[in-house]
Design an enzyme around this catalytic site. Structure first.
Site, PDB file in Angstrom:
ATOM      1  N   ASN A  76      21.286 -53.804  25.852  1.00 22.93           N
ATOM      2  CA  ASN A  76      19.934 -53.880  26.389  1.00 22.93           C
ATOM      3  C   ASN A  76      19.964 -54.052  27.907  1.00 22.93           C
ATOM      4  OD1 ASN A  76      17.233 -54.279  26.957  1.00 22.93           O
ATOM      5  ND2 ASN A  76      17.265 -56.424  26.343  1.00 22.93           N
ATOM      6  N   ASP A  77      20.613 -55.098  28.378  1.00 24.04           N
ATOM      7  CA  ASP A  77      20.584 -55.409  29.808  1.00 24.04           C
ATOM      8  C   ASP A  77      20.999 -54.221  30.680  1.00 24.04           C
ATOM      9  OD1 ASP A  77      19.841 -57.950  29.161  1.00 24.04           O
ATOM     10  OD2 ASP A  77      21.861 -58.781  29.300  1.00 24.04           O
ATOM     11  N   VAL A  78      22.021 -53.465  30.228  1.00 21.98           N
ATOM     12  CA  VAL A  78      22.579 -52.411  31.077  1.00 21.98           C
ATOM     13  C   VAL A  78      21.677 -51.177  31.165  1.00 21.98           C
ATOM     14  CG1 VAL A  78      24.947 -53.152  30.692  1.00 21.98           C
ATOM     15  CG2 VAL A  78      23.963 -51.398  29.223  1.00 21.98           C
ATOM     16  N   ALA A 109      20.907 -61.739  28.908  1.00 19.76           N
ATOM     17  CA  ALA A 109      20.205 -62.195  30.096  1.00 19.76           C
ATOM     18  C   ALA A 109      18.796 -62.682  29.778  1.00 19.76           C
ATOM     19  CB  ALA A 109      20.151 -61.081  31.138  1.00 19.76           C
TER      20      ALA A 109
END
Lengths: 101, 470
Positions: free
Chosen positions: B394-396, B436
């Protein structure tokens, strides 16, 4: 003193060399590279061999023994695991050749 | 210690082999031979050392080396590739520990001889400090990644103050060792160095426990550089050139690698080390799941892929590795390519748990590394891609990282621009925002995005079936 200065000069030069060597490496190879440099600092084993060879009471010998054990573990485990990682990066051509051969 | 001419030349050869080896590690085609060359250099250096020392110690050395090698081979051969990061941490830690022990032992030798000069007197406590911190720091990193203990961010009141006091204490002990007990008369110089060692071990634990699991790669990389420097420092103590050269090269390259990693995460190194993960974005959690999403079935995904998609870019994340779904991923690639679809992979620098870790996991199952593109190379490719499939990440891929209006823990981190593809397909267990804790606006773009809620392995298996039948 002269000796120390020469060592210091080598230290500085090796530092620049280290920066230059690494600065352009694809992300793909970062983990193997970290693992390989990790194995290279196993050079500390050389220090362990030198220190265990010097005279000293039993506790100093024991400390030296542990240091050599740790150093050997660092070197052998480090290079071995890096090799395992990199064996997966074999170029496709080489793989085909191996299958045929 | 005096090094003869022949061993000295052998050390130079070893240094050259290390440099050539690292150079060859820069391209995938030559990397493996590079590692072999470096290992050969190590062998040269070790054999040369046998000619520097007293031969009568050979038995003791041999026993310790055999023991270390056996443990090294057994662990390196058995470790799962998903557990690689903690294994590197472990090997790094023992290297640091060795440096600290060598420095302690040399302190004893030099003070017995009465030849402890300024260089050794200052370098030895430094080596003990750095080596011990690296040792215990690596142990904590290992146990965090292996999820044995200290998982998550462990903090307690006045942590920074405790660290500072401990560090000052180490400095006093080091000075006491150097000044032969003038500060603390009850502690002999050797006892002071031993005290430095134990205090530094505690410091190593305290420095790493507040740092969360997601930042462990950066910590391991930094500790790798530390161990290199500790080895170089012990080279000054032992007046041994190969230790100085090899240790310094690792120290410098480890520092660069650490900066590359923290840059890719968009997290300044200082923030990671001194603050741990600052809790932020917690209040946003309540909004999650309130807005509608385009919840689809695996067969719908398979149908779209086989009917509409000519070019697909897959973004694998750590969720994929946790679910052990790498080989199913390979099946998906084969199924898609059989239907004439072009498949590429977009690998974020910090996908997996180390930079490049995801590449290792993908190539392990036989996905060609030529399909694995870096962030900069893959981003232009999304423009004409028919689908971006994000598995366990998700974060990337979160565009919120580059939204100037938002202040998030990942703000400033370069991300994969999956939104530029025709359709975005997430295979994910839930809407949970990941490490995150930042919500992803792409989830709620119901025209573009398909959400397949499933475990990575199970979801992929179903999609592969659907593609084959479609």
């Amino acid at each position: 003193m002269q000796e120390t200065l020469i060592q210091f000069a080598i230290f500085i030069m090796a530092g620049f060399l280290g920066f230059e060597l690494i600065s352009r490496v694809p992300n793909l190879l970062h983990t193997p590279l970290m693992s390989a440099t990790n194995a290279i600092h196993g050079i500390i084993l050389v220090g362990g061999m030198i220190t265990i060879a010097a005279d000293g009471p039993a506790w100093v010998k024991a400390v030296g023994f542990l240091a050599v054990f740790f150093g050997a573990l660092n070197v052998v485990g480090g290079f071995w695991v890096t090799n395992r990682m990199l064996s997966m990066f074999r170029p496709p051509k080489a793989r085909v050749k191996r299958r045929k051969g | 210690m005096e090094t003869g001419v022949a061993p000295f030349l052998a050390y130079l050869l070893a240094a050259a082999l290390f440099i050539i080896g690292i150079r060859r590690l820069r391209t995938p085609e030559t990397a493996r031979s590079g590692n072999t060359i470096a290992a050969f250099g190590m062998t040269v250096a070790l054999i040369a050392t046998l000619f520097v020392i007293e031969f009568e110690s050979l038995l003791l050395i041999g026993a310790a080396v055999v023991l270390g090698s056996v443990v090294g081979i057994l662990t390196a051969q058995r470790v799962q590739m998903t557990a690689m990061p903690q294994m590197v941490a472990a090997y790094n830690g023992v290297g640091g520990g060795a440096a600290a022990l060598i420095a302690l032992s040399e302190f004893y030798h030099l003070s017995e001889e009465g030849s402890l000069g300024v260089v050794a007197g200052t370098t030895i406590p430094l080596t003990v400090l750095v080596g011990s911190v690296s040792f215990m720091g690596s142990v904590v990193a290992f146990s965090k990644l292996q999820e044995l203990a200290f998982t998550g961010s462990v903090t307690f009141p006045l942590q920074q103050v405790v660290n500072a006091v401990l560090f000052l204490g180490i400095l006093v002990l080091a000075a006491n060792a150097f000044l032969e007990g003038e500060i603390l008369p009850f502690l002999s110089p050797v006892a002071s160095v031993i005290a430095v060692l134990f205090a530094s071990l505690v410091l190593g634990v305290l420095l790493v426990i507040p740092i969360g699991g997601a930042d462990m790669p950066i910590v391991i990389s930094l500790l790798n550089a530390f161990t290199g420097l500790a080895a170089a420092a012990s080279g000054f103590v032992l007046e041994n050139y190969i230790l100085i050269i090899a240790g310094t090269i690792v120290g410098a390259s480890g520092t660069i690698l650490t900066r590359l990693m923290s840059g890719a995460l968009g997290r300044p190194l200082g923030k990671i080390i001194f603050a741990g993960i600052a809790a932020s974005g917690g209040s946003k959690q309540e909004e999650l799941g309130e807005r509608p999403v385009n919840d689809v079935s695996a067969s719908a995904v398979g149908e779209y892929l086989s009917d509409e998609a000519n070019k697909v870019i897959i973004v694998p994340g750590y969720g994929l590795a946790v679910a052990q779904a790498q080989s199913v991923m390979k099946d998906l690639v084969e199924a898609l390519e059989k239907g004439g679809t072009e498949v590429l992979f977009g690998i974020h620098p910090v996908a997996g748990r180390m930079p490049g870790h995801m590449n290792v996991l993908m190539t392990e199952v036989g996905i060609s590394y030529e399909k694995l593109l870096d962030l900069e190379d893959v981003n232009p490719e999304f423009e004409d891609a028919d689908a971006a499939i994000i598995v366990g990440a998700n974060d990337v891929v979160n565009p919120a990282a580059n939204d100037p209006e938002k202040d998030t823990p990942i703000s400033g981190m370069p991300v994969l621009e999956v939104g530029n593809a025709e359709r975005v397909i997430f295979i994910k267990r839930s809407l949970s925002p990941g490490f995150a804790g930042v919500d992803n606006p792409l989830f709620y773009d119901t025209d573009k995005t398909m959400m397949l809620f499933a475990d990575a392995k199970q979801g992929l298996e179903e999609v592969v079936e659907a593609v084959k039948n479609g």
